[in-house]
Design a protein around this motif. Sequence first.
Motif, mmCIF file in Angstrom:
data_model
loop_
_atom_site.group_PDB
_atom_site.id
_atom_site.type_symbol
_atom_site.label_atom_id
_atom_site.label_comp_id
_atom_site.label_asym_id
_atom_site.label_seq_id
_atom_site.Cartn_x
_atom_site.Cartn_y
_atom_site.Cartn_z
ATOM 1 N N ILE A 496 23.088 -72.688 -131.368
ATOM 2 C CA ILE A 496 23.332 -74.134 -131.352
ATOM 3 C C ILE A 496 24.376 -74.523 -132.382
ATOM 4 C CG2 ILE A 496 21.469 -74.778 -132.970
ATOM 5 C CD1 ILE A 496 20.958 -77.164 -130.961
ATOM 6 N N GLU A 497 24.364 -73.847 -133.554
ATOM 7 C CA GLU A 497 25.398 -74.112 -134.555
ATOM 8 C C GLU A 497 26.770 -73.680 -134.037
ATOM 9 O OE1 GLU A 497 23.034 -73.586 -138.778
ATOM 10 O OE2 GLU A 497 23.589 -71.797 -137.628
ATOM 11 N N LYS A 499 27.778 -73.440 -130.943
ATOM 12 C CA LYS A 499 28.256 -74.318 -129.875
ATOM 13 C C LYS A 499 28.717 -75.664 -130.426
ATOM 14 C CE LYS A 499 25.846 -74.061 -125.924
ATOM 15 N NZ LYS A 499 24.660 -73.942 -125.049
ATOM 16 N N GLU A 500 28.034 -76.174 -131.428
ATOM 17 C CA GLU A 500 28.469 -77.428 -132.033
ATOM 18 C C GLU A 500 29.854 -77.292 -132.654
ATOM 19 O OE1 GLU A 500 25.375 -78.316 -134.777
ATOM 20 O OE2 GLU A 500 24.052 -79.231 -133.276
ATOM 21 N N ALA A 503 32.449 -76.920 -129.843
ATOM 22 C CA ALA A 503 32.659 -78.212 -129.188
ATOM 23 C C ALA A 503 33.617 -79.072 -130.000
ATOM 24 C CB ALA A 503 31.329 -78.923 -128.994
ATOM 25 N N LYS A 511 24.686 -79.352 -122.516
ATOM 26 C CA LYS A 511 23.803 -80.285 -123.211
ATOM 27 C C LYS A 511 22.554 -79.526 -123.632
ATOM 28 C CE LYS A 511 21.444 -84.734 -122.745
ATOM 29 N NZ LYS A 511 21.141 -85.887 -121.841
#
Length: 709
Positions: A496-497, A499-500, A503, A511
Motif C-alpha cells: 500500500i505504501e 502504490k501510494e 500514484a 482503489k
Amino acid sequence: MNSFKHLFEPRSVAVVGVSDDAARPGSQTVRALLKNGFAGQIYPVNPKYEQFEGLKCYPAVDQIDGPVDLVVIGVPAKGVLAVLEQSAAKKIPFAVVLSGGFRESGPEGIELEKKMLAIARESGMRIIGPNCLGFANIHSNVYAAFGSITREPKLKVGSVSLVTQSGGFGYSLALGCAAAGVGFRHVIATGNETDIDTVQLIDALLDDPETEIIVAYIEGTRDGRALLDVGRRALAAGKPVLLWKGGVTEQGARAAASHTASLTGSYDFYRALFKQTGIVEIREIHEAVDFLKALAGAKYPSGGGVGVMGVSGGSAIVFADAGEPEGLSLCDLSESTQARLKDVVPNIGAVHNPIDLTAGYFSAANREKLKAAVLATLDDPSVHSVCINLATTGNAGSVAAAEVLAGIASEAGKPVLVFSSAPADQIAPALEIFDRARIPVLPSPSRAARAIAMLKRYGEAKMKLTGSAHALEADDAGARTNGLSDAIKKGSLSEIESKEILAAAGIPVTKDVIVEGVDGALFDTLKGPLVVKIVSPDIPHKTEVGGVKVGLRTREELESSIAEVLENARTHAPAARIEGVLVSEMVRGGFELIAGVVNDEVFGPVVVVGAGGIYTELLRDSACRLAPFDVKTAREMVDELQCRRIMDGARGSAALDVEAVAQALSALSRFAWDNRGIVKEVDVNPLFVLTQGVVAADALIIPSTTGNA
C-alpha cells in the motif's frame, strides 16, 4: 582529444624492458618505432645495455636527460611499480603497461593493480593497460605496442579509429577491415583498463577531427552511464560508433525480490543503450566491414522503401528476404516513375520494383539510359534508398556502372549501394571508382539489405536525438518523490505504501483499503469482485505463502478470505511483520503486463516492461530502456513486445490503451531516475492495460540498502 594529445602524439617515448631477445615486448616496441619512421625521440631503458638498435640505452627512466611524453613498460609485473614511481617522479604524463601478470593472474596481481592505480591518481599520470598490446597511431607512425600490432601487414592510413579491450581479437577485427580496404587512424588495445578505459578513449576520439568513425570491442564497462553519454555525444557529432559486445550470453546475476529483475540480463541493458544512443552493434567481422563502407557516405534513408534494380532477379528476391525482417520493403513505384523507366528499360525488362534491367544492360553504350533509370528511381518519393545489383557483371560493365553511379551519388540525398559478386581482382578499376565516390559495394544482396537497414536505424536515431530523452537528464539529480524518503527510513515498503508513492509519481493504481482484521462492512463500500492480499514488507511474493485471494463476490467470501490470508501468513512466514490485509477492487478485462525498475550497478535505473500473467514464463517477452526517457521512447518499448498485437485487439476484442502504457512507463522512468540513490527495485505486477487507461493492481518498491534518505 586535447587531454590525450601527447599520449597519441608523443614527442618522445621511453621504452623500458628492451633486450636482445626479439620476443621481448619492449624490444618489439623500439624496433616498430624505428621501422615505421617515428619522428620523435626514442629512449630505450635497460641497465644491462649501453646501446640498443643504435640508440643510447639508459639504466633507468629517471636518468633520461630529456623530457618524456610517454613511457612504454614491458618488464615483468613485479618490476612495473618501480618503473611507474620513477616515471611519476620525472613527471611523465602517460604510460602504456604492456606487462601481464596483474588481476588476470590472481590476488597478488589484483593488489599490484590497486597500487598502480594509486600511483596514477597521486601523480596525475594516465595509464593504458596493463596486460595489453598497446596502441598504434597509424598516421604519425607511433607504435607504443608489441605483438600483432607491430607486424606486417601495416595498416593503411584512414579515418577509422579502433578501441579494443582484447588486443588479439581487436587486431583481428582491424585486419579483417583492412583486407576490405578500410584505413585506420588509431588502433588502441586497452587490456585490463586499470585507469583509462574504452569509454574515455571513445570520448577523446570524438574530439579528433580526423576520426570519422569509431569501432570498439568491449567485454564490459564499469560505467554504463558514461557509455550512454558518449554514445549520445557521438550521435550529435555525426561520428558513428560501431560496438562489438563480447560475452553476451552471460546473464546478469541478481539476487532480486522482484519479478522485473528476472526478465532481463546485462546484455539486454547494453542493447537498450544502443537503441537510445544510435550506437551500431556489430556481431561479425564482415558486418563491421559492411557497416563501415555504408556509413562512409554519411547518407541515411528517411524510410524503409528501397528501389532494387539490376540484372539478377534472384538477387532481388534474396534482398527482399533479408530486408523485410529489418523493416525494409521493395516499395511500389509511382506511375510517373514507371513511365520514365519505360523509356530507358528494354521491353523484356520490368519497371515495377524490383526493376529488371535485363542481361547486358550495364555497358558503356547504356550509360545515359542507366543514369536516367537510376535518377527516376531516386526521384520516387516512396524510394528512400537504392540497391544496384551488378551481380556477376564483368569489368567493362562494372566500370561503366561505377562511372555513372559515382556521378549520381555525389548529388543524391539518398544512399546508393551496390551488390557485386564478381572477383575483386577482375573488377578492381570499378571498385576504385566506387571507393572514391564512397559507394559501398557488398558481396551479397542480403548483406546489402542489412547495411541499408543499419543506415535507416542510425538515421532515425539522429532524428530522435533532438529534444527528447536526452534532455530529461538535465534536471535536479536530487529530486525525490514526496513521502518516499520517510517510508524508506523504516526499511522495506509495503504494497500500500508502494502504490501510494507510485500514484503520486503519475502511475494509476487500484482503489485499496487496508484492514487489521476481518471487516465485512467493506463489502458495502467497495465495488466487487474484490481481492484480498496480506500486507507485509517482509513478504514480497504473497502468493507463495497463500496471502492472496481473488474474485470475492459475497460478504462471507470476503470475511473468510481475510481470516485465511492472515492465518497463512502467520503459518508460512512466522517472523514477518504483518501490517494488515489489503482489500482492493478487482480489475476486470484488459491485458496483464509486468513493469518495473532494476537499479543496476553499472547502468543505473533501467525500466523493464513485459508480458504478464500466464505469458510471463511462457513468452519471456520483455523490453527495457535506461531511465529517464520520454513517452515516445516508451512507445518504442511497447512496440518491441511480442504481445503488442494482443493489445491492438485480438480476434475482435477491443483495442487497449497503449498510449496510457507509454505514459505510465515514462512516469516510472522519471520516478526511478529521481530516486536512483534510494530505490533498488520497483515491481508493478500486474499492470493492467484497459480499453481506457492502465492500473497497477500490485506494486512493490524495494529500497536501496546503501541509499540514505
